[in-house]
Design an enzyme around this catalytic site. Structure first.
Site, mmCIF file in Angstrom:
data_model
loop_
_atom_site.group_PDB
_atom_site.id
_atom_site.type_symbol
_atom_site.label_atom_id
_atom_site.label_comp_id
_atom_site.label_asym_id
_atom_site.label_seq_id
_atom_site.Cartn_x
_atom_site.Cartn_y
_atom_site.Cartn_z
ATOM 1 N N ASN A 130 -5.380 -0.906 -11.588
ATOM 2 C CA ASN A 130 -5.915 0.344 -11.045
ATOM 3 C C ASN A 130 -5.094 1.548 -11.485
ATOM 4 O O ASN A 130 -3.914 1.434 -11.809
ATOM 5 C CB ASN A 130 -5.981 0.274 -9.518
ATOM 6 C CG ASN A 130 -6.923 -0.817 -9.058
ATOM 7 O OD1 ASN A 130 -7.742 -1.271 -9.840
ATOM 8 N ND2 ASN A 130 -6.805 -1.237 -7.818
ATOM 9 N N HIS B 19 -2.955 -0.660 -16.795
ATOM 10 C CA HIS B 19 -3.939 0.199 -17.482
ATOM 11 C C HIS B 19 -3.577 1.682 -17.371
ATOM 12 O O HIS B 19 -4.469 2.529 -17.318
ATOM 13 C CB HIS B 19 -5.351 -0.066 -16.944
ATOM 14 C CG HIS B 19 -5.879 -1.412 -17.342
ATOM 15 N ND1 HIS B 19 -6.916 -2.043 -16.683
ATOM 16 C CD2 HIS B 19 -5.515 -2.259 -18.346
ATOM 17 C CE1 HIS B 19 -7.156 -3.213 -17.264
ATOM 18 N NE2 HIS B 19 -6.321 -3.366 -18.264
HETATM 19 P P1 NAD Z 1 -14.364 -5.174 -11.297
HETATM 20 O O1 NAD Z 1 -15.163 -4.013 -10.824
HETATM 21 O O2 NAD Z 1 -14.777 -5.866 -12.566
HETATM 22 O O3 NAD Z 1 -14.323 -6.297 -10.150
HETATM 23 C C1 NAD Z 1 -13.978 -5.993 -8.822
HETATM 24 C C2 NAD Z 1 -13.819 -7.287 -8.051
HETATM 25 O O4 NAD Z 1 -13.403 -6.956 -6.733
HETATM 26 C C3 NAD Z 1 -15.105 -8.106 -7.954
HETATM 27 O O5 NAD Z 1 -14.814 -9.459 -8.245
HETATM 28 C C4 NAD Z 1 -15.512 -7.925 -6.469
HETATM 29 O O6 NAD Z 1 -16.159 -9.081 -5.954
HETATM 30 C C5 NAD Z 1 -14.180 -7.701 -5.806
HETATM 31 N N1 NAD Z 1 -14.251 -6.887 -4.571
HETATM 32 C C6 NAD Z 1 -15.003 -5.785 -4.333
HETATM 33 N N2 NAD Z 1 -14.756 -5.292 -3.116
HETATM 34 C C7 NAD Z 1 -13.831 -6.111 -2.558
HETATM 35 C C8 NAD Z 1 -13.152 -6.122 -1.297
HETATM 36 N N3 NAD Z 1 -13.389 -5.196 -0.355
HETATM 37 N N4 NAD Z 1 -12.263 -7.100 -1.054
HETATM 38 C C9 NAD Z 1 -12.018 -8.072 -2.000
HETATM 39 N N5 NAD Z 1 -12.620 -8.108 -3.198
HETATM 40 C C10 NAD Z 1 -13.502 -7.127 -3.478
HETATM 41 O O7 NAD Z 1 -12.857 -4.652 -11.354
HETATM 42 P P2 NAD Z 1 -11.618 -5.100 -12.235
HETATM 43 O O8 NAD Z 1 -11.597 -6.574 -12.392
HETATM 44 O O9 NAD Z 1 -10.434 -4.429 -11.641
HETATM 45 O O10 NAD Z 1 -11.916 -4.484 -13.692
HETATM 46 C C11 NAD Z 1 -12.407 -3.177 -13.872
HETATM 47 C C12 NAD Z 1 -11.498 -2.220 -14.665
HETATM 48 O O11 NAD Z 1 -11.745 -0.840 -14.274
HETATM 49 C C13 NAD Z 1 -10.039 -2.379 -14.353
HETATM 50 O O12 NAD Z 1 -9.287 -1.921 -15.416
HETATM 51 C C14 NAD Z 1 -9.891 -1.464 -13.144
HETATM 52 O O13 NAD Z 1 -8.603 -1.116 -12.797
HETATM 53 C C15 NAD Z 1 -10.697 -0.246 -13.578
HETATM 54 N N6 NAD Z 1 -11.150 0.481 -12.363
HETATM 55 C C16 NAD Z 1 -10.172 1.002 -11.576
HETATM 56 C C17 NAD Z 1 -10.498 1.615 -10.389
HETATM 57 C C18 NAD Z 1 -9.343 2.148 -9.543
HETATM 58 O O14 NAD Z 1 -8.317 2.591 -10.096
HETATM 59 N N7 NAD Z 1 -9.444 2.089 -8.216
HETATM 60 C C19 NAD Z 1 -11.824 1.696 -9.974
HETATM 61 C C20 NAD Z 1 -12.833 1.159 -10.832
HETATM 62 C C21 NAD Z 1 -12.467 0.521 -12.029
#
Ligand code: NAD
Length: 248
Positions: free
Chosen positions: A102, A119
């Site tokens: 994140n 990242h």
């Molecule tokens: P992803 O969106 O591919 O997957 C998210 C996962 O989290 C899913 O498996 C889902 O089932 C699970 N999930 C959703 N809500 C949940 C909860 N409340 N409790 C437990 N599990 C939960 O995300 P990823 O695998 O991190 O890959 C996406 C890429 O995009 C990464 O590089 C990520 O860091 C980036 N991204 C970052 C942010 C952020 O900084 N907050 C937000 C969106 C995407």
């Protein structure tokens, strides 16, 4: 579920080096949508397109429409009980590092000290043309933000197609190669090379504890324990079980 929580808590207590790998899912309950959430940011902006370095190079102004919305969401977000629970485990000496995908800074805001940002992060911006760097605060409210050289700046988050910062990658791999327990929270584990880390930890015999709302590509062959549910609830229950067993 209680038996699984206890098993996970015992694995953490018995481990000499525990890590937490986190993904977008840990911040969903703080109001930041992951790539799967319906009706959010990513319904309007296809991440494959908007989070790609090629798109940014081609049309940075277009990508800044998405970045601006993402920044507004991240600015309002506060750490939730899952971020806070991990910080508490670190304070108790039971968690060595958080390795996060994140870019929202919520682990640090929750009090975690040892955070590897795999990242990158959105606290600074760089000019792809002249390499000047700026703090986010210097450019806050400028959309799109410009460098003194006249080009549009890019936040220091790693877009699809960009290399992972070398130090984060080598340090994470080294830690995953020596951990005895690994928490993996809120990630679909499909983004490479981050998804090498749970496999590496498994190979060296670590207990893999997965926390997710749903089964993932890791669940069948890599995870030893799946705590299926919300990150806030599962981390809080794990923390309570750890405290209870520690005091026995
Ligand atoms: P992803 O969106 O591919 O997957 C998210 C996962 O989290 C899913 O498996 C889902 O089932 C699970 N999930 C959703 N809500 C949940 C909860 N409340 N409790 C437990 N599990 C939960 O995300 P990823 O695998 O991190 O890959 C996406 C890429 O995009 C990464 O590089 C990520 O860091 C980036 N991204 C970052 C942010 C952020 O900084 N907050 C937000 C969106 C995407």
């Amino acid at each position: 579920m209680d038996a699984l929580i206890e098993k996970a808590a015992r694995a953490v207590l018995g481990s000499k080096l525990t890590l937490a790998l986190t993904g977008a899912g840990i911040s969903v309950e703080s109001g930041i949508p992951d790539f799967r959430s319906k009706g959010g940011l990513w319904d309007r902006y296809d991440p494959e397109e908007y989070a790609s370095i090629y798109s940014f190079q081609r049309d940075p102004e277009k990508v800044w429409h998405m970045l601006r919305e993402m920044e507004e969401i991240v600015d309002k977000a506060r750490p939730n009980d899952a971020h806070i629970g991990l910080a508490e485990l670190e304070q108790m000496g039971l968690l060595r590092s958080v390795i996060t995908q994140n870019v929202d800074n919520l682990h640090q805001e929750a009090g975690s000290k040892d955070v590897i940002e795999y990242h990158g992060n959105s606290r600074s911006l760089t000019c792809l043309w002249c390499n000047r760097r700026y703090d986010y605060a210097q450019k806050k409210g400028e959309y799109p933000p410009y460098c003194a050289c006249g080009r549009i700046l890019k936040p220091d988050v790693i877009f699809f197609g960009e290399a992972i910062p070398m130090e984060a990658m080598t340090q994470s791999y080294h830690l995953a190669s020596s951990c005895q327990a690994l928490l993996i929270i809120g990630t679909s584990a499909v983004v490479s090379p981050f998804n090498v880390l749970p496999r590496q930890a498994k190979q060296v015999g670590a207990t893999i504890i997965e926390i997710n709302l749903e089964r993932t590509v890791l669940t069948d062959h890599i995870s030893d324990i799946l705590l299926q549910g919300k990150a806030t609830e599962m981390v809080s229950r794990l923390l309570s079980a750890v405290k209870e067993l520690k005091d026995l």
